[in-house]
Design a protein around this motif. Sequence first.
Motif, mmCIF file in Angstrom:
data_model
loop_
_atom_site.group_PDB
_atom_site.id
_atom_site.type_symbol
_atom_site.label_atom_id
_atom_site.label_comp_id
_atom_site.label_asym_id
_atom_site.label_seq_id
_atom_site.Cartn_x
_atom_site.Cartn_y
_atom_site.Cartn_z
ATOM 1 N N TYR A 1 0.835 -1.207 0.000
ATOM 2 C CA TYR A 1 0.000 0.000 0.000
ATOM 3 C C TYR A 1 0.869 1.256 0.000
ATOM 4 O O TYR A 1 0.617 2.207 -0.744
ATOM 5 C CB TYR A 1 -0.906 0.007 1.228
ATOM 6 C CG TYR A 1 -2.096 -0.928 1.158
ATOM 7 C CD1 TYR A 1 -2.469 -1.542 -0.039
ATOM 8 C CD2 TYR A 1 -2.862 -1.200 2.287
ATOM 9 C CE1 TYR A 1 -3.553 -2.390 -0.097
ATOM 10 C CE2 TYR A 1 -3.962 -2.040 2.232
ATOM 11 C CZ TYR A 1 -4.299 -2.642 1.045
ATOM 12 O OH TYR A 1 -5.390 -3.475 0.989
ATOM 13 N N ARG A 2 1.897 1.273 0.843
ATOM 14 C CA ARG A 2 2.756 2.464 0.922
ATOM 15 C C ARG A 2 3.542 2.655 -0.370
ATOM 16 O O ARG A 2 3.768 3.792 -0.806
ATOM 17 C CB ARG A 2 3.707 2.346 2.124
ATOM 18 C CG ARG A 2 3.025 2.593 3.460
ATOM 19 C CD ARG A 2 4.046 2.856 4.558
ATOM 20 N NE ARG A 2 4.813 1.676 4.892
ATOM 21 C CZ ARG A 2 4.483 0.819 5.852
ATOM 22 N NH1 ARG A 2 3.393 1.010 6.568
ATOM 23 N NH2 ARG A 2 5.241 -0.223 6.122
ATOM 24 N N THR A 3 3.964 1.566 -0.990
ATOM 25 C CA THR A 3 4.655 1.677 -2.275
ATOM 26 C C THR A 3 3.732 2.258 -3.339
ATOM 27 O O THR A 3 4.151 3.102 -4.142
ATOM 28 C CB THR A 3 5.173 0.298 -2.720
ATOM 29 O OG1 THR A 3 6.065 -0.223 -1.727
ATOM 30 C CG2 THR A 3 5.916 0.401 -4.050
ATOM 31 N N MET A 4 2.489 1.827 -3.354
ATOM 32 C CA MET A 4 1.513 2.404 -4.277
ATOM 33 C C MET A 4 1.360 3.899 -4.039
ATOM 34 O O MET A 4 1.313 4.697 -4.980
ATOM 35 C CB MET A 4 0.152 1.714 -4.104
ATOM 36 C CG MET A 4 0.087 0.295 -4.590
ATOM 37 S SD MET A 4 -1.492 -0.509 -4.163
ATOM 38 C CE MET A 4 -2.662 0.655 -4.847
ATOM 39 N N VAL A 5 1.288 4.287 -2.785
ATOM 40 C CA VAL A 5 1.096 5.697 -2.433
ATOM 41 C C VAL A 5 2.267 6.552 -2.904
ATOM 42 O O VAL A 5 2.075 7.673 -3.416
ATOM 43 C CB VAL A 5 0.910 5.827 -0.904
ATOM 44 C CG1 VAL A 5 1.012 7.284 -0.467
ATOM 45 C CG2 VAL A 5 -0.431 5.250 -0.485
#
Length: 223
Positions: free
Chosen positions: A102-106
């Motif tokens: 999720y954080r990588t997507m963000v």
Amino acid sequence: PSPPPFLLEESDPSSAGSSLDSSSSSSGRQRLRTDSYIGAIIGQSTRAGMQNVLQVFVTNAVNVFMVSTSHLNMYLPSKSKEDATMPLDEQTEICKRVLNIYRTMVMKTKMESRTWEQLLMVLLQITSVLLAQAPPNSKRNNLGGRLAQPIFQTLIVTWIRAHTNVVVHASMWEKFLKVLSSLTHREELIVEWDKTMQTLTRVLARQVYNLNLQELPLDRLAE
């Protein structure tokens, strides 16, 4: 490398039709199937598009957080083959990996407004369900206690990044306020909020006033 077909955007109907006609005419035989059938066979119907795939992943990945494993009295083999792990330990690691994705997507993925909104709603759901059920005095015995810090960190970072890319509706703000207001008894939330406010204050001072809060003029004079 080219992306897999399911990440491609849906083709224009006219171009899709022409490709089907050309493929059928090249066979040199009478066509026995309809365009929709041929389109499914050659992969036309599998083109969902990047944003749709992201939304499906974000929504389905939440299931790993909702499974209850704390009551299971069993052991699983570990990678070291020496120690066994509990199902809760395995679930914790999987959930941390999902939060990292999720954080990588963000930070690295270009997302549209609807994808941002879906990610925010999922994170709010994870936060409200997991951390409302987990009492603070038994942090290591449940999933919410183990994941409180990375969940709060991911939620707050995602919230800030979303506002720098798209317009977040007021209703989402109300949900955000309601969820976090109900969890102010958690130390992890207070710590992450304090870190966030300090970071935002430093950025604001540098961008608006051209000040580095780590090297204030009055502090240098006092030295």
